[in-house]
Design an enzyme around this catalytic site. Sequence first.
Site, PDB file in Angstrom:
ATOM      1  N   GLU A  32      35.199  39.461  58.851  1.00  0.00           N
ATOM      2  CA  GLU A  32      35.402  39.588  60.304  1.00  0.00           C
ATOM      3  C   GLU A  32      34.634  38.596  61.178  1.00  0.00           C
ATOM      4  OE1 GLU A  32      34.476  43.694  61.246  1.00  0.00           O
ATOM      5  OE2 GLU A  32      36.032  44.460  59.934  1.00  0.00           O
ATOM      6  N   GLU A  40      42.018  47.164  52.862  1.00  0.00           N
ATOM      7  CA  GLU A  40      41.539  48.391  53.517  1.00  0.00           C
ATOM      8  C   GLU A  40      42.695  49.182  54.152  1.00  0.00           C
ATOM      9  OE1 GLU A  40      38.229  47.614  56.119  1.00  0.00           O
ATOM     10  OE2 GLU A  40      37.423  46.032  54.843  1.00  0.00           O
TER      11      GLU A  40
HETATM   12  O1  LIG Z   1      39.793  48.004  62.278  1.00  0.00           O
HETATM   13  C1  LIG Z   1      38.699  47.555  62.948  1.00  0.00           C
HETATM   14  C2  LIG Z   1      38.688  47.477  64.356  1.00  0.00           C
HETATM   15  C3  LIG Z   1      37.551  47.028  64.977  1.00  0.00           C
HETATM   16  C4  LIG Z   1      36.437  46.657  64.236  1.00  0.00           C
HETATM   17  C5  LIG Z   1      36.458  46.743  62.851  1.00  0.00           C
HETATM   18  C6  LIG Z   1      37.589  47.198  62.211  1.00  0.00           C
HETATM   19  C7  LIG Z   1      37.656  47.324  60.714  1.00  0.00           C
HETATM   20  N1  LIG Z   1      36.398  47.158  60.014  1.00  0.00           N
HETATM   21  C8  LIG Z   1      36.432  47.712  58.653  1.00  0.00           C
HETATM   22  C9  LIG Z   1      36.537  49.176  58.740  1.00  0.00           C
HETATM   23  C10 LIG Z   1      35.696  50.029  58.177  1.00  0.00           C
HETATM   24  C11 LIG Z   1      34.493  49.548  57.443  1.00  0.00           C
HETATM   25  O2  LIG Z   1      34.081  50.497  56.469  1.00  0.00           O
HETATM   26  C12 LIG Z   1      34.819  48.226  56.773  1.00  0.00           C
HETATM   27  O3  LIG Z   1      33.665  47.742  56.083  1.00  0.00           O
HETATM   28  C13 LIG Z   1      35.240  47.188  57.811  1.00  0.00           C
HETATM   29  O4  LIG Z   1      35.632  46.006  57.110  1.00  0.00           O
END
Ligand SMILES: Oc1ccccc1CN[C@@H]1C=C[C@@H](O)[C@H](O)[C@H]1O
Length: 331
Positions: free
Chosen positions: A133, A240
């Site tokens: 990210e 994910e």
């Molecule tokens: O869908 C999003 C919207 C905004 C910020 C981050 C995300 C996703 N971010 C994810 C989600 C959960 C965590 O456990 C993961 O490590 C991360 O990669």
Amino acid sequence: VPAESALKDIFAEDFHIGAAVSSNTIKSQESLLTHHFNSITAENEMKFASVHPEEELYTFEEADQIVDFARKHGMAVRGHTLVWHNQTTDWLFRDEQNQLVSKAVLYERIRSHIQTVVGRYKGDIYAWDVVNEVIADDGDQLLRTSSWTEIAGDEFIAKAFEYAHAADPNALLFYNDYNESHPSKRDKIYTLVKSLLDRGVPIHGIGLQAHWNLFNPSLDDIRAAIEKYASLGLQLQLTELDVSVFRFEDKRADLTEPEPGMLEQQAEFYEAVFKLLKEYSDVISAVTFWGAADDHTWLSDFPVRGRKNWPLLFDERHRPKPAYYRLAALA
Ligand SMILES: Oc1ccccc1CN[C@@H]1C=C[C@@H](O)[C@H](O)[C@H]1O
């Protein structure tokens, strides 16, 4: 043991099927996990703050439990994640006077972290989300502003991949991000990864987090993203996957169970998505859900704390939902 056909068998010719787990769910969801999945990812236990709370202290107990569980059941393990702006300790970026450290100090610290963590699981973890990210969601800037960019501009990204490759030359190294199918963010991710490839940085894949919902992204946007990323010649993984029953902007918190129409819409969407993914099984090497069943999902706390969500293929009692039966019919 669950009676229904195993997801890993349904898609055996297409891609690995994974689930995010915790040190609790490898116990509470053990039979569901071992029956349906052939890959797992630690949802939180391998994040920087989880394994390296202080510069001189590593805490691997829970990560080890997850790797031991995978080894016992012959499951693959994805490592998540080495460089990220979230769930990372402040000490990494600061000196004794609480000032931001130099680039050289930051690089030595993250090199040591990666050498220790990737080295520990060499041979057990086949793929790492090396960087998570870093792309900015909005505006024209490519990278989101963080302590990483404050200290090291954009250079830390290539360094992270080089350190990971040095620690385990056999591991597959991924760049991972969300909203990956939004055309604007898709093009930024493409630009970043192409620049890494052009400079000979060791990167092998792109992780599409695929945190989707009943309303978006469109199948056209998903297809366009797969096509664009695949044009780089890298392998792709959905890392994910979950399908929220609420739009991201919908903060309603009145439901105690999904409305029937939601489960039907969810089944339609999952079926259409997996038909599409099977079309691209030559470039998609794994599809990992961000959880195995609705009794444990990060979406029951994000974006609305304490708001229940039902994003996965199995319900809170691990029974198949309508979406599972649609995927089983694709076999
Ligand atoms: O869908 C999003 C919207 C905004 C910020 C981050 C995300 C996703 N971010 C994810 C989600 C959960 C965590 O456990 C993961 O490590 C991360 O990669």
